[in-house]
Design a protein around this motif. Structure first.
Motif, PDB file in Angstrom:
ATOM      1  N   SER A 137       1.671  10.004   0.742  1.00 32.03           N
ATOM      2  CA  SER A 137       1.305  11.239   1.451  1.00 32.03           C
ATOM      3  C   SER A 137       0.547  10.924   2.740  1.00 32.03           C
ATOM      4  CB  SER A 137       0.471  12.155   0.557  1.00 32.03           C
ATOM      5  OG  SER A 137      -0.826  11.620   0.415  1.00 32.03           O
ATOM      6  N   LEU A 138      -0.024   9.697   2.800  1.00 34.58           N
ATOM      7  CA  LEU A 138      -0.761   9.301   4.006  1.00 34.58           C
ATOM      8  C   LEU A 138       0.091   8.407   4.906  1.00 34.58           C
ATOM      9  CD1 LEU A 138      -4.157   8.640   2.189  1.00 34.58           C
ATOM     10  CD2 LEU A 138      -3.607  10.586   3.653  1.00 34.58           C
ATOM     11  N   GLY A 139       1.373   8.321   4.558  1.00 33.06           N
ATOM     12  CA  GLY A 139       2.311   7.600   5.412  1.00 33.06           C
ATOM     13  C   GLY A 139       2.478   6.123   5.081  1.00 33.06           C
ATOM     14  N   GLY A 140       1.903   5.660   3.965  1.00 37.02           N
ATOM     15  CA  GLY A 140       2.019   4.238   3.596  1.00 37.02           C
ATOM     16  C   GLY A 140       3.389   3.892   3.039  1.00 37.02           C
ATOM     17  N   ASP A 141       3.762   2.618   3.202  1.00 34.53           N
ATOM     18  CA  ASP A 141       5.072   2.136   2.744  1.00 34.53           C
ATOM     19  C   ASP A 141       5.001   1.794   1.256  1.00 34.53           C
ATOM     20  OD1 ASP A 141       7.441   0.824   2.271  1.00 34.53           O
ATOM     21  OD2 ASP A 141       6.967  -0.930   3.510  1.00 34.53           O
ATOM     22  N   MET A 142       5.782   2.478   0.442  1.00 33.68           N
ATOM     23  CA  MET A 142       5.744   2.262  -0.998  1.00 33.68           C
ATOM     24  C   MET A 142       7.031   1.627  -1.532  1.00 33.68           C
ATOM     25  SD  MET A 142       2.870   3.131  -2.525  1.00 33.68           S
ATOM     26  CE  MET A 142       2.417   1.885  -1.377  1.00 33.68           C
ATOM     27  N   SER A 143       7.816   1.035  -0.600  1.00 30.11           N
ATOM     28  CA  SER A 143       9.134   0.530  -0.994  1.00 30.11           C
ATOM     29  C   SER A 143       9.082  -0.610  -2.019  1.00 30.11           C
ATOM     30  CB  SER A 143       9.911   0.082   0.240  1.00 30.11           C
ATOM     31  OG  SER A 143       9.147  -0.856   0.946  1.00 30.11           O
ATOM     32  N   LYS A 144       7.945  -1.274  -2.145  1.00 29.54           N
ATOM     33  CA  LYS A 144       7.808  -2.346  -3.146  1.00 29.54           C
ATOM     34  C   LYS A 144       7.684  -1.773  -4.557  1.00 29.54           C
ATOM     35  CE  LYS A 144       5.237  -6.094  -1.028  1.00 29.54           C
ATOM     36  NZ  LYS A 144       4.010  -5.987  -0.276  1.00 29.54           N
ATOM     37  N   TYR A 145       7.272  -0.537  -4.626  1.00 25.80           N
ATOM     38  CA  TYR A 145       6.891   0.012  -5.924  1.00 25.80           C
ATOM     39  C   TYR A 145       7.807   1.085  -6.498  1.00 25.80           C
ATOM     40  CZ  TYR A 145       2.630  -2.457  -4.720  1.00 25.80           C
ATOM     41  OH  TYR A 145       1.733  -3.424  -4.374  1.00 25.80           O
ATOM     42  N   VAL A 146       8.746   1.563  -5.686  1.00 24.66           N
ATOM     43  CA  VAL A 146       9.671   2.595  -6.180  1.00 24.66           C
ATOM     44  C   VAL A 146      11.086   2.286  -5.699  1.00 24.66           C
ATOM     45  CG1 VAL A 146       7.989   4.507  -6.330  1.00 24.66           C
ATOM     46  CG2 VAL A 146       9.177   4.101  -4.188  1.00 24.66           C
ATOM     47  N   PRO A 147      12.105   2.733  -6.455  1.00 24.40           N
ATOM     48  CA  PRO A 147      13.470   2.573  -5.961  1.00 24.40           C
ATOM     49  C   PRO A 147      13.665   3.383  -4.673  1.00 24.40           C
ATOM     50  CG  PRO A 147      13.442   3.237  -8.291  1.00 24.40           C
ATOM     51  CD  PRO A 147      12.051   3.385  -7.774  1.00 24.40           C
ATOM     52  N   SER A 148      14.723   3.038  -3.909  1.00 26.44           N
ATOM     53  CA  SER A 148      14.907   3.657  -2.592  1.00 26.44           C
ATOM     54  C   SER A 148      15.052   5.191  -2.650  1.00 26.44           C
ATOM     55  CB  SER A 148      16.116   3.049  -1.900  1.00 26.44           C
ATOM     56  OG  SER A 148      17.235   3.189  -2.734  1.00 26.44           O
ATOM     57  N   TYR A 149      15.738   5.696  -3.702  1.00 23.57           N
ATOM     58  CA  TYR A 149      15.929   7.159  -3.782  1.00 23.57           C
ATOM     59  C   TYR A 149      14.608   7.864  -4.096  1.00 23.57           C
ATOM     60  CZ  TYR A 149      16.743   5.085  -8.283  1.00 23.57           C
ATOM     61  OH  TYR A 149      16.622   4.289  -9.394  1.00 23.57           O
ATOM     62  N   VAL A 150      13.688   7.170  -4.769  1.00 25.55           N
ATOM     63  CA  VAL A 150      12.367   7.762  -5.027  1.00 25.55           C
ATOM     64  C   VAL A 150      11.552   7.743  -3.723  1.00 25.55           C
ATOM     65  CG1 VAL A 150      10.194   7.553  -6.337  1.00 25.55           C
ATOM     66  CG2 VAL A 150      12.384   7.158  -7.485  1.00 25.55           C
ATOM     67  N   GLU A 151      11.728   6.662  -2.981  1.00 25.78           N
ATOM     68  CA  GLU A 151      11.042   6.573  -1.685  1.00 25.78           C
ATOM     69  C   GLU A 151      11.490   7.737  -0.788  1.00 25.78           C
ATOM     70  OE1 GLU A 151      11.950   2.917   0.326  1.00 25.78           O
ATOM     71  OE2 GLU A 151      10.304   3.253   1.724  1.00 25.78           O
ATOM     72  N   SER A 152      12.809   8.020  -0.804  1.00 29.26           N
ATOM     73  CA  SER A 152      13.306   9.147   0.000  1.00 29.26           C
ATOM     74  C   SER A 152      12.729  10.465  -0.504  1.00 29.26           C
ATOM     75  CB  SER A 152      14.837   9.252  -0.074  1.00 29.26           C
ATOM     76  OG  SER A 152      15.408   8.035   0.232  1.00 29.26           O
ATOM     77  N   ALA A 153      12.633  10.595  -1.824  1.00 30.43           N
ATOM     78  CA  ALA A 153      12.083  11.836  -2.394  1.00 30.43           C
ATOM     79  C   ALA A 153      10.626  12.003  -1.980  1.00 30.43           C
ATOM     80  CB  ALA A 153      12.208  11.806  -3.918  1.00 30.43           C
ATOM     81  N   LEU A 154       9.893  10.890  -1.936  1.00 29.44           N
ATOM     82  CA  LEU A 154       8.484  10.954  -1.517  1.00 29.44           C
ATOM     83  C   LEU A 154       8.384  11.352  -0.051  1.00 29.44           C
ATOM     84  CD1 LEU A 154       7.189   7.690  -3.272  1.00 29.44           C
ATOM     85  CD2 LEU A 154       6.341   9.989  -3.745  1.00 29.44           C
ATOM     86  N   ARG A 155       9.285  10.775   0.746  1.00 31.85           N
ATOM     87  CA  ARG A 155       9.274  11.074   2.186  1.00 31.85           C
ATOM     88  C   ARG A 155       9.593  12.551   2.421  1.00 31.85           C
ATOM     89  NH1 ARG A 155      12.991   7.423   4.056  1.00 31.85           N
ATOM     90  NH2 ARG A 155      11.974   5.588   3.240  1.00 31.85           N
ATOM     91  N   GLU A 156      10.574  13.024   1.658  1.00 32.42           N
ATOM     92  CA  GLU A 156      10.993  14.431   1.751  1.00 32.42           C
ATOM     93  C   GLU A 156       9.828  15.344   1.346  1.00 32.42           C
ATOM     94  OE1 GLU A 156      13.883  16.429  -1.296  1.00 32.42           O
ATOM     95  OE2 GLU A 156      14.916  14.798  -0.249  1.00 32.42           O
ATOM     96  N   LYS A 157       9.132  14.929   0.285  1.00 34.70           N
ATOM     97  CA  LYS A 157       8.028  15.729  -0.260  1.00 34.70           C
ATOM     98  C   LYS A 157       6.856  15.785   0.721  1.00 34.70           C
ATOM     99  CE  LYS A 157       5.556  17.553  -3.539  1.00 34.70           C
ATOM    100  NZ  LYS A 157       5.979  18.844  -4.006  1.00 34.70           N
ATOM    101  N   PHE A 158       6.503  14.619   1.260  1.00 28.79           N
ATOM    102  CA  PHE A 158       5.302  14.551   2.078  1.00 28.79           C
ATOM    103  C   PHE A 158       5.564  14.580   3.584  1.00 28.79           C
ATOM    104  CE2 PHE A 158       4.073  12.495  -2.003  1.00 28.79           C
ATOM    105  CZ  PHE A 158       3.179  13.466  -2.408  1.00 28.79           C
ATOM    106  N   GLY A 159       6.864  14.597   3.909  1.00 23.38           N
ATOM    107  CA  GLY A 159       7.239  14.712   5.319  1.00 23.38           C
ATOM    108  C   GLY A 159       6.771  13.566   6.186  1.00 23.38           C
ATOM    109  N   LYS A 160       6.700  12.348   5.618  1.00 20.68           N
ATOM    110  CA  LYS A 160       6.264  11.197   6.439  1.00 20.68           C
ATOM    111  C   LYS A 160       7.425  10.247   6.667  1.00 20.68           C
ATOM    112  CE  LYS A 160       1.837  12.291   6.278  1.00 20.68           C
ATOM    113  NZ  LYS A 160       0.853  12.401   7.302  1.00 20.68           N
TER     114      LYS A 160
END
Ligand code: PNS
Length: 160
Positions: A137-160
């Motif tokens: 939610s603060l714009g940090g890169d979480m790609s090490k910790y979630v699959p790519s589709y979850v990363e996209s869902a997070l980006r979609e959710k938090f708009g970052k």
């Protein structure tokens, strides 16, 4: 055939969850991923439909796993599904108190059901869905910790 259930909020599913799922799926022929629908105990960021969708995508290549949603008591769901094992991941010591209380309460409710604790790979011991959401939610890169589709869902959710 022993069936096990790995219950949780999965809000959203992380690589730490997936690590436990892979380990548990080698122990049991049938593993349910029980996504809790309960809204009252813990506020969720993703809807039940989205959490189910992300969990289903995560396990689509594994053939002894079924993703289900549940509400009400976990032990009742276990009985309905004929599951005698509850899998829970144990990361840091801070998990212990909560997990200890939950396991003993579930055992009081149904002594036939065993809680089995598993440790994820050490690279995930500090990872939780809530921390991932906070950083994402603060714009940090979480790609090490979630699959790519979850990363996209997070980006979609938090708009970052
Ligand atoms: O991923 P979480 O949020 O730590 O998972 C917690 C969960 C869903 C496993 C727990 O809250 C649960 O089992 N809820 C179902 C209701 C229930 O049976 N409560 C009593 C457990 S002692």
């Amino acid at each position: 055939m022993i069936s096990a259930i790995y219950p949780g909020s999965f809000d959203p599913i992380t690589n730490g969850h997936l690590d436990i799922i892979k380990r548990a799926s080698k122990l049991y022929e049938n593993l349910y991923i029980g996504v809790s629908e309960e809204e009252s105990t813990k506020e969720k960021s993703f809807s039940i439909e989205r959490r189910l969708e992300l969990a289903n995508t995560a396990v689509k290549e594994m053939n002894n796993i079924n993703v289900i949603k549940f509400n009400g008591l976990l032990v009742d769901k276990c009985k309905e599904l004929n599951c005698t094992v509850i899998i829970r991941g144990l990361r840091a010591l801070s998990d212990y108190e909560y997990e200890f209380k939950m396991a003993l309460m579930n055992r009081t409710l149904n002594d036939e059901i065993v809680t089995l604790f598993m440790m994820p790979h050490e690279k995930y011991t500090h990872v939780s869905s809530s921390l991932i959401k906070e950083v994402a939610s603060l714009g940090g890169d979480m790609s090490k910790y979630v699959p790519s589709y979850v990363e996209s869902a997070l980006r979609e959710k938090f708009g970052k």
